[in-house]
Write a protein that holds these residues in place. Structure first.
Motif, mmCIF file in Angstrom:
data_model
loop_
_atom_site.group_PDB
_atom_site.id
_atom_site.type_symbol
_atom_site.label_atom_id
_atom_site.label_comp_id
_atom_site.label_asym_id
_atom_site.label_seq_id
_atom_site.Cartn_x
_atom_site.Cartn_y
_atom_site.Cartn_z
ATOM 1 N N GLU A 40 36.882 29.450 40.132
ATOM 2 C CA GLU A 40 37.786 30.345 39.417
ATOM 3 C C GLU A 40 39.185 30.205 39.993
ATOM 4 O O GLU A 40 39.364 29.819 41.146
ATOM 5 C CB GLU A 40 37.335 31.803 39.525
ATOM 6 C CG GLU A 40 36.084 32.111 38.769
ATOM 7 C CD GLU A 40 35.713 33.582 38.819
ATOM 8 O OE1 GLU A 40 36.481 34.396 39.385
ATOM 9 O OE2 GLU A 40 34.634 33.923 38.305
ATOM 10 N N MET A 41 40.156 30.550 39.171
ATOM 11 C CA MET A 41 41.548 30.547 39.606
ATOM 12 C C MET A 41 42.351 31.477 38.720
ATOM 13 O O MET A 41 41.918 31.829 37.626
ATOM 14 C CB MET A 41 42.138 29.155 39.508
ATOM 15 C CG MET A 41 42.483 28.826 38.082
ATOM 16 S SD MET A 41 42.743 27.132 37.689
ATOM 17 C CE MET A 41 41.518 26.319 38.602
ATOM 18 N N GLY A 42 43.535 31.795 39.174
ATOM 19 C CA GLY A 42 44.517 32.490 38.354
ATOM 20 C C GLY A 42 45.599 31.491 37.997
ATOM 21 O O GLY A 42 46.368 31.076 38.862
ATOM 22 N N ALA A 62 45.763 38.601 33.291
ATOM 23 C CA ALA A 62 45.994 39.606 34.332
ATOM 24 C C ALA A 62 47.467 39.597 34.704
ATOM 25 O O ALA A 62 48.142 38.577 34.566
ATOM 26 C CB ALA A 62 45.142 39.312 35.560
ATOM 27 N N ASP A 63 47.959 40.725 35.168
ATOM 28 C CA ASP A 63 49.326 40.830 35.662
ATOM 29 C C ASP A 63 49.283 41.002 37.171
ATOM 30 O O ASP A 63 48.619 41.903 37.678
ATOM 31 C CB ASP A 63 50.060 41.997 35.017
ATOM 32 C CG ASP A 63 50.402 41.738 33.562
ATOM 33 O OD1 ASP A 63 50.715 40.580 33.236
ATOM 34 O OD2 ASP A 63 50.338 42.679 32.756
ATOM 35 N N VAL A 64 49.973 40.135 37.883
ATOM 36 C CA VAL A 64 50.021 40.170 39.339
ATOM 37 C C VAL A 64 51.332 40.816 39.759
ATOM 38 O O VAL A 64 52.408 40.356 39.363
ATOM 39 C CB VAL A 64 49.936 38.733 39.918
ATOM 40 C CG1 VAL A 64 50.049 38.757 41.426
ATOM 41 C CG2 VAL A 64 48.652 38.056 39.469
ATOM 42 N N PRO A 65 51.269 41.899 40.542
ATOM 43 C CA PRO A 65 52.503 42.544 40.996
ATOM 44 C C PRO A 65 53.251 41.668 41.990
ATOM 45 O O PRO A 65 52.653 41.093 42.900
ATOM 46 C CB PRO A 65 52.015 43.835 41.650
ATOM 47 C CG PRO A 65 50.581 43.629 41.952
ATOM 48 C CD PRO A 65 50.067 42.578 41.023
ATOM 49 N N LEU A 66 54.557 41.547 41.795
ATOM 50 C CA LEU A 66 55.404 40.737 42.669
ATOM 51 C C LEU A 66 56.312 41.587 43.556
ATOM 52 O O LEU A 66 56.986 41.059 44.418
ATOM 53 C CB LEU A 66 56.272 39.786 41.829
ATOM 54 C CG LEU A 66 55.529 38.783 40.967
ATOM 55 C CD1 LEU A 66 56.514 37.980 40.132
ATOM 56 C CD2 LEU A 66 54.674 37.861 41.817
ATOM 57 N N GLY A 67 56.344 42.864 43.314
ATOM 58 C CA GLY A 67 57.240 43.753 44.047
ATOM 59 C C GLY A 67 58.452 44.096 43.202
ATOM 60 O O GLY A 67 58.749 43.436 42.203
ATOM 61 N N ILE A 74 49.219 36.017 34.559
ATOM 62 C CA ILE A 74 48.392 34.846 34.801
ATOM 63 C C ILE A 74 47.174 34.922 33.885
ATOM 64 O O ILE A 74 46.932 35.937 33.237
ATOM 65 C CB ILE A 74 47.935 34.739 36.271
ATOM 66 C CG1 ILE A 74 47.059 35.938 36.640
ATOM 67 C CG2 ILE A 74 49.128 34.610 37.208
ATOM 68 C CD1 ILE A 74 46.293 35.763 37.935
ATOM 69 N N VAL A 75 46.408 33.850 33.862
ATOM 70 C CA VAL A 75 45.149 33.831 33.128
ATOM 71 C C VAL A 75 44.060 33.445 34.112
ATOM 72 O O VAL A 75 44.137 32.390 34.751
ATOM 73 C CB VAL A 75 45.192 32.822 31.959
ATOM 74 C CG1 VAL A 75 43.850 32.775 31.247
ATOM 75 C CG2 VAL A 75 46.307 33.172 30.987
#
Length: 87
Positions: A40-42, A62-67, A74-75
């Motif tokens: 698996e990966m993003g 998915a949404d990855v928080p960056l600050g 990402i998927v």
């Protein structure tokens, strides 16, 4: 559990020369040698077509928080490396 492929990038000057594919194949071979049967990966949105071409399927966005309130979409993608071929 699935082996998690983290991030790797190829410098734009070296893109489209098979380097990304070789890195991915090395990751897959190492995961299989370690006994994993799923990966698996993003993937970033620009990476989705690459991974799709390498046999990965899209599982979910998915949404990855960056600050600072910023996020990176990402998927999450996966691939079976088992003999059965099912994910």
């Amino acid at each position: 559990d699935a082996a998690k492929i983290r991030a790797f990038f190829v410098h734009p000057a070296w893109a489209r020369r098979g380097i990304g594919g070789m890195i991915l194949e090395a990751c897959e071979a190492a995961a299989e040698a370690a006994g994993f049967r799923r990966l698996e990966m993003g993937a970033t949105l620009t990476g989705v077509p690459f991974y799709r071409a390498k046999g990965y399927i899209e599982l979910e966005p998915a949404d990855v928080p960056l600050g600072d309130g910023l996020t990176l979409t990402i998927v999450r993608m996966g691939k079976s490396i088992s003999a059965s071929g099912s994910f």
